[in-house]
Design an enzyme around this catalytic site. Structure first.
Site, PDB file in Angstrom:
ATOM      1  N   ASP A  15      39.320  47.322  41.238  1.00 58.38           N
ATOM      2  CA  ASP A  15      39.210  45.904  41.602  1.00 58.38           C
ATOM      3  C   ASP A  15      40.493  45.452  42.291  1.00 58.38           C
ATOM      4  O   ASP A  15      41.586  45.630  41.759  1.00 58.38           O
ATOM      5  CB  ASP A  15      38.927  45.044  40.374  1.00 58.38           C
ATOM      6  N   SER A  18      35.005  39.025  43.487  1.00 58.21           N
ATOM      7  CA  SER A  18      34.523  40.276  42.887  1.00 58.21           C
ATOM      8  C   SER A  18      33.015  40.255  42.672  1.00 58.21           C
ATOM      9  O   SER A  18      32.362  41.295  42.734  1.00 58.21           O
ATOM     10  CB  SER A  18      35.199  40.507  41.539  1.00 58.21           C
ATOM     11  N   HIS A  66      32.746  40.933  32.659  1.00 59.33           N
ATOM     12  CA  HIS A  66      33.437  40.418  33.854  1.00 59.33           C
ATOM     13  C   HIS A  66      32.603  40.698  35.102  1.00 59.33           C
ATOM     14  O   HIS A  66      31.672  41.484  35.078  1.00 59.33           O
ATOM     15  CB  HIS A  66      34.823  41.066  33.958  1.00 59.33           C
ATOM     16  N   THR A 102      32.543  42.374  37.910  1.00 55.03           N
ATOM     17  CA  THR A 102      32.152  43.666  38.501  1.00 55.03           C
ATOM     18  C   THR A 102      31.104  44.396  37.664  1.00 55.03           C
ATOM     19  O   THR A 102      30.016  44.692  38.175  1.00 55.03           O
ATOM     20  CB  THR A 102      33.403  44.533  38.757  1.00 55.03           C
ATOM     21  N   GLU A 152      35.190  50.593  36.284  1.00 55.82           N
ATOM     22  CA  GLU A 152      36.070  49.665  37.001  1.00 55.82           C
ATOM     23  C   GLU A 152      37.512  49.722  36.496  1.00 55.82           C
ATOM     24  O   GLU A 152      37.756  49.566  35.288  1.00 55.82           O
ATOM     25  CB  GLU A 152      35.571  48.217  36.858  1.00 55.82           C
ATOM     26  N   HIS A 199      46.710  39.311  41.506  1.00 49.61           N
ATOM     27  CA  HIS A 199      46.708  37.843  41.385  1.00 49.61           C
ATOM     28  C   HIS A 199      48.052  37.347  40.848  1.00 49.61           C
ATOM     29  O   HIS A 199      48.532  36.290  41.239  1.00 49.61           O
ATOM     30  CB  HIS A 199      45.590  37.374  40.450  1.00 49.61           C
ATOM     31  N   HIS A 202      37.748  44.406  47.303  1.00 49.94           N
ATOM     32  CA  HIS A 202      38.510  43.533  48.201  1.00 49.94           C
ATOM     33  C   HIS A 202      39.972  43.839  47.956  1.00 49.94           C
ATOM     34  O   HIS A 202      40.301  44.621  47.050  1.00 49.94           O
ATOM     35  CB  HIS A 202      38.244  42.045  47.895  1.00 49.94           C
ATOM     36  N   HIS A 236      42.666  36.528  46.944  1.00 44.80           N
ATOM     37  CA  HIS A 236      42.181  37.735  47.617  1.00 44.80           C
ATOM     38  C   HIS A 236      42.489  37.671  49.112  1.00 44.80           C
ATOM     39  O   HIS A 236      42.663  36.590  49.659  1.00 44.80           O
ATOM     40  CB  HIS A 236      40.660  37.863  47.457  1.00 44.80           C
TER      41      HIS A 236
HETATM   42 ZN   LIG Z   1      37.552  41.956  42.541  1.00 46.00          ZN
END
Ligand SMILES: [Zn+2]
Length: 455
Positions: free
Chosen positions: A52, A101, A152, A154, A275, A284, A323, A419
């Protein structure tokens, strides 16, 4: 094999059959083996790994990091050996053209573009069938593994349907309530997020156990389970990062290996999504130390998947990102250097060190315990001042000072806390990998995965 190629082979086959000649000769190949080629291009098992937020820079930085930064030959990472192309990640959203995501994972899981926040639903909130669901409908075993909450965005986009990624409880409900041909949809669920399963209104852990699942909550229990269906939840929220974990918490590699061992007992095959969730969280937070911690974790999981696929011969492994996050650069302020050495001299992430400082109020002792390079007296002074701030502001300020110190020493740049929209790398190994070559769109990934799992 590209679709157009299969289509033209089929056309030739039909024409050749009509005119009574050998299709292999008509196709000009002469080997007569296109049937076999077609079979060998369809994997029985798929392990699809998503780093991710793992933009291209993370992969390059990780190579520098592993090599210490100044190696002449700059040896490859596990990923580098298997690079096949890149993918486009843009969502189909009227207001935002950089994906989150949820939209990206939905594209890769279902083959459809949607809006940011959507969990495997389209703009009209119709449920989109996912590759995991196709696998289960084909009687294969299925699994989801993540270092975030397993609810989450994903993993949810592969195993649930919801108008919003924020509805964690509803997503956990979907994992239990949505059946495929009367069977449980996801056989192995490993990650964080106990709070969304053990709730006041519902105890999903008991409900899963009543359906025959083993429930495990630490690495030791996970290793011991021999059950074909497994729910493993190892923290209330996301798991601690790799550098910060104790023995209680399994690594992403441990979880991936357990999922493979469990799912590969199924002779019909399996679909597993893994993931590396917190590469994105580090992005982030503009935290290069945390990012390298999570890249190490993700690389080991990828290597475990490749090892299995090499032995097995019928497994496709794809690793990619959804991304880029943070607009991270190697190099800062005109400096022609990215210095990985200070990262090797850190034994915990800034997040962990910050928590310790706030708890002990011992700045120098804590920094000495976990960082081998010295902070300047200005940096220590700034940390002392940060401890005098109102409680709510302290953590962000302390962590910010430590991260700035790391960025300055490593020459790491960041442009955003969100992102960014660059294409991301695609790595693949095993039957079917040719489909992922060159520049693909994330919806093509969903289409390929679904067509493989339908067989
Ligand atoms: Zn993501």
């Amino acid at each position: 094999m590209k679709k157009w190629f299969i289509a033209s082979l089929l056309t030739l086959f039909v024409l050749a059959s009509v005119f009574g000649s050998n299709p292999a000769t008509a196709a000009g190949g002469g080997s007569g083996s296109q049937g076999a080629d077609q079979d060998s291009d369809t994997p029985k098992n798929v392990i699809y790994l998503i780093g991710d937020g793992m933009g291209v820079t993370y992969n390059t930085a990780y190579r520098y990091y592993k090599n210490g930064g100044f190696s002449e030959d700059m040896a490859d990472t596990e990923f580098d050996h298997h690079l096949v192309g890149q993918q486009k990640t843009h969502p189909h959203d009227e207001e935002e053209n950089i994906t989150d995501s949820a939209a990206s994972a939905t594209a890769m899981a279902t083959g459809s573009k949607t809006y940011n926040n959507a969990i495997a639903v389209d703009h009209d909130l119709n449920e989109l069938e996912t590759a995991l669901e196709v696998a289960k409908a084909s009687d294969k075993s299925t699994g989801l593994v993540a270092t975030s909450e397993i609810t989450h965005a994903t993993p949810a986009s592969f195993g649930a349907h919801d108008e919003s990624r924020h509805n964690h409880a509803e997503i956990a409900d979907d994992y239990f309530d949505e059946r495929i041909n009367d069977q449980m949809k996801v056989d192995v669920l490993l990650g964080g997020g106990i709070e969304y399963f053990d709730r006041e209104d519902r105890n999903l852990i008991e409900e899963f156990q009543n359906e025959g699942y083993d429930f495990v909550s630490n690495a030791q229990e996970m290793q011991q389970s021999q059950n074909s269906q497994l729910l493993g939840l190892f923290s209330e929220g996301g798991l601690p990062k790799k550098w910060d974990r104790t023995e209680e918490t399994p690594s992403l590699e441990n979880m991936t290996q357990t999922a493979i061992d469990t799912l590969s007992q199924d002779e019909e095959g399996f679909f597993l999504m893994v993931e590396g969730s917190q590469i994105d969280w580090a992005g982030h937070a503009n935290d290069i130390a945390g990012a390298m911690s999570e890249m190490e974790d993700f690389e080991a999981a990828f290597a475990a998947a490749i090892d299995f696929a090499e032995q097995d011969g019928e497994t496709l492994v794809v690793a990619t990102a959804d991304h880029n996050t943070g607009g991270f650069s190697l190099g800062l302020d005109g400096e022609y250097n990215w210095n990985a050495e200070p990262l090797h001299e850190m034994h915990r992430t800034p997040e962990f060190i910050t928590e310790e400082i706030l708890e002990t109020e011992d700045i120098e002792g804590t920094v000495d315990a976990y960082i081998d390079w010295a902070l300047t007296s200005e940096e220590i002074g700034a940390l002392e001042e940060a401890l005098l701030l109102p409680t709510a502001d302290r953590s962000g300020e302390v962590e910010g000072i430590i991260k700035d110190a790391v960025d300055k020493r490593t020459f790491t740049g960041w442009t955003t806390s969100g992102h960014t929209g660059e294409d991301v790398n695609v790595y693949a190994y095993g039957p079917g990998k040719d489909n992922f070559q060159g520049l693909t769109d994330n919806i093509e990934h969903g289409d390929f995965l679904k067509s493989f799992m339908a067989q």
